[in-house]
Design a protein around this motif. Structure first.
Motif, PDB file in Angstrom:
ATOM      1  N   GLN A 253      26.729  26.561 -18.585  1.00 27.21           N
ATOM      2  CA  GLN A 253      26.224  25.500 -17.691  1.00 27.21           C
ATOM      3  C   GLN A 253      25.013  25.389 -17.244  1.00 27.21           C
ATOM      4  OE1 GLN A 253      30.072  25.653 -15.406  1.00 27.21           O
ATOM      5  NE2 GLN A 253      30.900  23.760 -16.328  1.00 27.21           N
ATOM      6  N   MET A 254      24.595  26.641 -16.551  1.00 32.96           N
ATOM      7  CA  MET A 254      23.439  27.128 -15.781  1.00 32.96           C
ATOM      8  C   MET A 254      22.588  26.947 -16.859  1.00 32.96           C
ATOM      9  SD  MET A 254      21.801  30.547 -14.565  1.00 32.96           S
ATOM     10  CE  MET A 254      22.016  31.340 -16.008  1.00 32.96           C
ATOM     11  N   PHE A 255      22.365  27.437 -18.275  1.00 31.25           N
ATOM     12  CA  PHE A 255      21.363  27.218 -19.140  1.00 31.25           C
ATOM     13  C   PHE A 255      21.095  25.744 -19.449  1.00 31.25           C
ATOM     14  CE2 PHE A 255      23.309  31.528 -20.893  1.00 31.25           C
ATOM     15  CZ  PHE A 255      22.493  32.300 -20.115  1.00 31.25           C
ATOM     16  N   ALA A 256      22.318  25.106 -19.701  1.00 31.86           N
ATOM     17  CA  ALA A 256      22.064  23.716 -20.042  1.00 31.86           C
ATOM     18  C   ALA A 256      21.255  22.704 -18.841  1.00 31.86           C
ATOM     19  CB  ALA A 256      23.513  22.813 -20.200  1.00 31.86           C
ATOM     20  N   ARG A 257      21.785  23.225 -17.510  1.00 35.69           N
ATOM     21  CA  ARG A 257      21.274  22.615 -16.448  1.00 35.69           C
ATOM     22  C   ARG A 257      19.606  23.089 -16.214  1.00 35.69           C
ATOM     23  NH1 ARG A 257      20.522  24.546 -11.347  1.00 35.69           N
ATOM     24  NH2 ARG A 257      21.953  26.280 -11.686  1.00 35.69           N
TER      25      ARG A 257
ATOM     26  N   ASP B  28      12.926  17.382 -17.942  1.00 34.42           N
ATOM     27  CA  ASP B  28      12.822  16.057 -17.163  1.00 34.42           C
ATOM     28  C   ASP B  28      11.100  16.361 -16.480  1.00 34.42           C
ATOM     29  OD1 ASP B  28      15.015  15.150 -17.371  1.00 34.42           O
ATOM     30  OD2 ASP B  28      15.974  15.895 -15.330  1.00 34.42           O
ATOM     31  N   ALA B  29      10.955  17.732 -16.254  1.00 36.91           N
ATOM     32  CA  ALA B  29       9.548  18.140 -15.911  1.00 36.91           C
ATOM     33  C   ALA B  29       8.347  17.555 -16.900  1.00 36.91           C
ATOM     34  CB  ALA B  29       9.430  19.579 -15.464  1.00 36.91           C
ATOM     35  N   MET B  30       8.890  18.019 -18.237  1.00 40.42           N
ATOM     36  CA  MET B  30       7.978  17.751 -19.342  1.00 40.42           C
ATOM     37  C   MET B  30       7.560  16.297 -19.459  1.00 40.42           C
ATOM     38  SD  MET B  30       9.189  20.703 -22.169  1.00 40.42           S
ATOM     39  CE  MET B  30       8.113  20.229 -23.380  1.00 40.42           C
ATOM     40  N   ILE B  31       8.730  15.496 -19.363  1.00 37.61           N
ATOM     41  CA  ILE B  31       8.566  13.941 -19.451  1.00 37.61           C
ATOM     42  C   ILE B  31       7.535  13.457 -18.340  1.00 37.61           C
ATOM     43  CG2 ILE B  31       9.758  11.621 -19.130  1.00 37.61           C
ATOM     44  CD1 ILE B  31      12.057  12.941 -20.770  1.00 37.61           C
ATOM     45  N   LYS B  32       8.141  13.752 -17.103  1.00 40.48           N
ATOM     46  CA  LYS B  32       7.218  13.471 -15.967  1.00 40.48           C
ATOM     47  C   LYS B  32       5.630  14.004 -16.072  1.00 40.48           C
ATOM     48  CE  LYS B  32       6.888  13.863 -10.896  1.00 40.48           C
ATOM     49  NZ  LYS B  32       7.179  14.291  -9.745  1.00 40.48           N
TER      50      LYS B  32
ATOM     51  N   LEU C  55      16.203  20.575 -16.711  1.00 36.96           N
ATOM     52  CA  LEU C  55      14.939  20.294 -15.629  1.00 36.96           C
ATOM     53  C   LEU C  55      13.968  20.553 -16.283  1.00 36.96           C
ATOM     54  CD1 LEU C  55      16.908  22.611 -12.691  1.00 36.96           C
ATOM     55  CD2 LEU C  55      16.456  20.102 -12.609  1.00 36.96           C
ATOM     56  N   VAL C  56      13.676  21.592 -17.178  1.00 35.95           N
ATOM     57  CA  VAL C  56      12.439  21.698 -17.694  1.00 35.95           C
ATOM     58  C   VAL C  56      12.145  20.338 -18.490  1.00 35.95           C
ATOM     59  CG1 VAL C  56      11.363  22.987 -19.788  1.00 35.95           C
ATOM     60  CG2 VAL C  56      12.756  24.313 -18.013  1.00 35.95           C
TER      61      VAL C  56
ATOM     62  N   ARG D 152      13.729  13.778 -24.025  1.00 33.00           N
ATOM     63  CA  ARG D 152      14.663  14.519 -23.245  1.00 33.00           C
ATOM     64  C   ARG D 152      15.874  15.654 -23.772  1.00 33.00           C
ATOM     65  NH1 ARG D 152      19.323  14.167 -18.925  1.00 33.00           N
ATOM     66  NH2 ARG D 152      18.671  15.505 -17.464  1.00 33.00           N
ATOM     67  N   GLU D 153      16.482  15.100 -24.632  1.00 29.05           N
ATOM     68  CA  GLU D 153      17.404  16.119 -25.463  1.00 29.05           C
ATOM     69  C   GLU D 153      16.526  16.850 -26.371  1.00 29.05           C
ATOM     70  OE1 GLU D 153      21.146  12.843 -26.096  1.00 29.05           O
ATOM     71  OE2 GLU D 153      19.332  12.852 -27.393  1.00 29.05           O
ATOM     72  N   TYR D 154      15.387  16.429 -26.855  1.00 24.92           N
ATOM     73  CA  TYR D 154      14.785  17.399 -27.763  1.00 24.92           C
ATOM     74  C   TYR D 154      13.960  18.370 -26.901  1.00 24.92           C
ATOM     75  CZ  TYR D 154      11.081  18.890 -30.831  1.00 24.92           C
ATOM     76  OH  TYR D 154      10.225  19.789 -31.677  1.00 24.92           O
ATOM     77  N   PHE D 155      13.392  17.986 -25.760  1.00 25.07           N
ATOM     78  CA  PHE D 155      12.668  18.989 -24.784  1.00 25.07           C
ATOM     79  C   PHE D 155      13.749  19.956 -24.387  1.00 25.07           C
ATOM     80  CE2 PHE D 155       9.243  15.665 -23.722  1.00 25.07           C
ATOM     81  CZ  PHE D 155       8.492  15.866 -25.010  1.00 25.07           C
TER      82      PHE D 155
END
Length: 82
Positions: A59-63, A70-74, A67-68, A31-34
């Protein structure tokens, strides 16, 4: 309150110590890497108007990067019945 645990995908670069003894180092999670890989595109694509109330651009960039991630992991888990 019970909270949902975020799937971090496990270790991205786990390794053992060079001497082969059990000094396991988990390294970054997937997740951190992605999220790190998604960050430049999020910075390039996002505009200040997309910030949530009281949120800085950083903060928006990090959030959005997470999100991206999390979508990649899913997506890596294969099709789901959502």
């Amino acid at each position: 309150a019970m909270t949902d645990k975020i799937d971090d995908g496990g270790s991205a670069f786990a390794h053992m110590a060079a001497d082969g003894h059990g000094d396991y180092r988990p390294g970054l999670t997937k997740r951190e890497y992605f999220a790190a890989q998604a960050l430049p595109a999020c910075i390039y694509k996002c505009v200040p108007q997309e910030c949530a109330d009281g949120e800085t651009m950083e903060q928006m960039f990090a959030r959005k990067s997470f999100l991206v991630a999390d979508a990649m992991i899913k997506a890596s888990k294969g099709p789901s019945d959502d």
